[in-house]
Design a protein around this motif. Sequence first.
Motif, short mmCIF file in Angstrom:
data_model
loop_
_atom_site.label_atom_id
_atom_site.label_comp_id
_atom_site.label_asym_id
_atom_site.label_seq_id
_atom_site.Cartn_x
_atom_site.Cartn_y
_atom_site.Cartn_z
N CYS A 127 5.65 12.43 5.88
CA CYS A 127 7.03 12.35 6.34
C CYS A 127 7.07 12.41 7.87
O CYS A 127 6.05 12.65 8.52
CB CYS A 127 7.86 13.49 5.76
SG CYS A 127 7.31 15.12 6.27
N GLY A 128 8.24 12.19 8.42
CA GLY A 128 8.39 12.29 9.86
C GLY A 128 9.68 11.65 10.31
O GLY A 128 10.47 11.16 9.50
N MET A 129 9.89 11.69 11.64
CA MET A 129 11.08 11.07 12.21
C MET A 129 10.76 9.61 12.52
O MET A 129 9.70 9.31 13.10
CB MET A 129 11.48 11.80 13.50
CG MET A 129 11.72 13.30 13.31
SD MET A 129 12.91 13.70 11.99
CE MET A 129 14.44 13.14 12.74
N VAL A 186 10.11 -0.64 1.75
CA VAL A 186 11.53 -0.67 1.39
C VAL A 186 12.40 -0.11 2.52
O VAL A 186 13.57 -0.47 2.64
CB VAL A 186 11.77 0.08 0.05
CG1 VAL A 186 13.22 -0.07 -0.40
CG2 VAL A 186 10.84 -0.45 -1.02
N GLN A 187 11.81 0.74 3.36
CA GLN A 187 12.55 1.16 4.58
C GLN A 187 12.96 -0.09 5.35
O GLN A 187 14.12 -0.25 5.74
CB GLN A 187 11.66 1.99 5.51
CG GLN A 187 11.25 3.36 5.00
CD GLN A 187 10.46 4.11 6.08
OE1 GLN A 187 10.72 3.95 7.27
NE2 GLN A 187 9.49 4.91 5.66
N ILE A 188 11.97 -0.95 5.60
CA ILE A 188 12.22 -2.14 6.42
C ILE A 188 13.22 -3.07 5.73
O ILE A 188 14.20 -3.52 6.34
CB ILE A 188 10.90 -2.90 6.68
CG1 ILE A 188 9.87 -1.98 7.33
CG2 ILE A 188 11.15 -4.13 7.54
CD1 ILE A 188 10.32 -1.35 8.63
N PHE A 220 10.31 9.76 4.29
CA PHE A 220 9.25 10.47 3.57
C PHE A 220 8.74 9.63 2.43
O PHE A 220 9.43 8.72 1.95
CB PHE A 220 9.73 11.84 3.04
CG PHE A 220 10.92 11.76 2.11
CD1 PHE A 220 12.21 11.88 2.60
CD2 PHE A 220 10.73 11.59 0.74
CE1 PHE A 220 13.31 11.82 1.74
CE2 PHE A 220 11.83 11.53 -0.12
CZ PHE A 220 13.12 11.64 0.38
N GLY A 221 7.51 9.89 2.04
CA GLY A 221 6.93 9.21 0.88
C GLY A 221 6.19 10.23 0.04
O GLY A 221 5.29 10.90 0.52
N LEU A 222 6.64 10.36 -1.23
CA LEU A 222 6.04 11.36 -2.13
C LEU A 222 5.16 10.66 -3.15
O LEU A 222 5.48 9.57 -3.62
CB LEU A 222 7.14 12.07 -2.92
CG LEU A 222 8.13 12.96 -2.18
CD1 LEU A 222 9.41 13.08 -3.00
CD2 LEU A 222 7.52 14.34 -2.00
N THR A 226 0.83 -1.21 0.00
CA THR A 226 0.00 0.00 0.00
C THR A 226 0.86 1.25 0.00
O THR A 226 0.35 2.35 -0.16
CB THR A 226 -0.91 0.03 1.24
OG1 THR A 226 -0.07 -0.02 2.40
CG2 THR A 226 -1.84 -1.17 1.25
N HIS A 227 2.15 1.06 0.22
CA HIS A 227 3.10 2.18 0.17
C HIS A 227 4.51 1.62 -0.01
O HIS A 227 4.73 0.42 0.18
CB HIS A 227 3.02 3.06 1.44
CG HIS A 227 3.11 2.30 2.73
ND1 HIS A 227 2.95 2.89 3.96
CD2 HIS A 227 3.38 0.99 2.99
CE1 HIS A 227 3.10 1.98 4.91
NE2 HIS A 227 3.36 0.82 4.35
N THR A 228 5.42 2.50 -0.39
CA THR A 228 6.80 2.06 -0.60
C THR A 228 7.58 2.05 0.72
O THR A 228 8.77 1.74 0.72
CB THR A 228 7.51 2.97 -1.62
OG1 THR A 228 7.20 4.33 -1.33
CG2 THR A 228 7.05 2.64 -3.04
N1 PHE Z 1 3.88 5.67 3.60
C1 PHE Z 1 3.13 6.89 3.82
C2 PHE Z 1 1.93 6.90 2.86
O1 PHE Z 1 1.92 6.18 1.91
C3 PHE Z 1 3.96 8.09 3.57
C4 PHE Z 1 5.09 8.22 4.54
C5 PHE Z 1 6.33 7.73 4.23
C6 PHE Z 1 4.90 8.84 5.76
C7 PHE Z 1 7.38 7.85 5.12
C8 PHE Z 1 5.94 8.99 6.65
C9 PHE Z 1 7.16 8.49 6.31
O2 PHE Z 1 1.01 7.66 3.05
#
Ligand code: PHE
Length: 338
Positions: free
Chosen positions: A276-278, A172-174, A306-308, A167-169
């Motif tokens: 985004c966040g810490m 890949v952090q993990i 962060f995720g754009l 549902t999000h990238t």
């Molecule tokens: N993964 C979150 C989303 O898809 C975005 C996000 C990424 C938020 C990294 C914080 C840190 O909405």
Amino acid sequence: MIDQLDAIQSEALSAIEAATEGDALEAARVGFLGRKGKLTLASAGMKDVPKEDKPAVGQALNAARKAITEALDAKLAALQADADADAAAGIDVTLPGAPLPRGARHPISQMLSRAVGTLRRMGFALATGPEIETEWHCFDALNTPPDHPARNESDTFYFGDGRLLRTHTSTVQIRTMEAAPPPVRIIAPGSAYRRDEIDATHLSQFNQLEGLYVDTDVSLADLKGTLEYLLRSIFGKDTPVRFRPHFFPFTEPSFEIDIQLRVKGKAARWIEIAGCGMVDPDVFNAVNQARGDQAYDPDKVGGFAFGLGLERLAMILWGISDIRLLIENDTRFLRQFA
Ligand code: PHE
């Protein structure tokens, strides 16, 4: 007998000479050298030749066969050369070829290379992960509990075996932290999937660009500086950007970033383009548990993520009023970005 062979040879040579196309030439070959050809039949007469004449007659026979065979080969080559010349005569090789329409990069690809280019110059390396994911990488390791709404059947595409379309990238952090100890400074572009109703600002498959920076002494100021620099490099330094406090399970504190979308003839509106966040210490704890070490000790390292959303970045930069235009492949639309 020798006279007869001479006669057959000259008859054959003139038949070959007269042939103007392949069929006639083949008929001549069969007529003289074939099983019932004249020369073949004549050679049967060898058995009646007196013994002392045999060598001379044999020689004459071979000479006739050789002459006819050579004439056939030469004529065949000549006919082929004529045919080639005729074929080439109809073609003007100096004419321009049929034009192939020139392609161009899709606006999403263009936006991706802009963002990746800027982030790479800031020292981020590219990372990837699978689109079919485990629930653990998509949710649990990202501190997202089983009762979180994002995990609902109605929000996520699940496979029967418990895996899902990410549902999000952020997965890949993990995966990146599982694979290598800090420091980590990666970006991960790729598809993400949600069971969203498709409308002017939502698609069920879209493109995200994830970022993760983990080291000692990473602060919120680094996060803000990095993202503002990135967004200004894409949109110009006058673009209105706002960081709005928000909640994500895997970051604390968390923000959403909005940019103003200004489409000609429409009222300006804020569009959310990034989260985004810490990095939340619980994310590090989950990673450590999976790694079986304390490489990401939350007391020693920290980071930001962060995720754009790339579609939204493109919409804002180019004033695209409807996200669906980006997947319709209508060249009248796409040509404007060529
Ligand atoms: N993964 C979150 C989303 O898809 C975005 C996000 C990424 C938020 C990294 C914080 C840190 O909405």
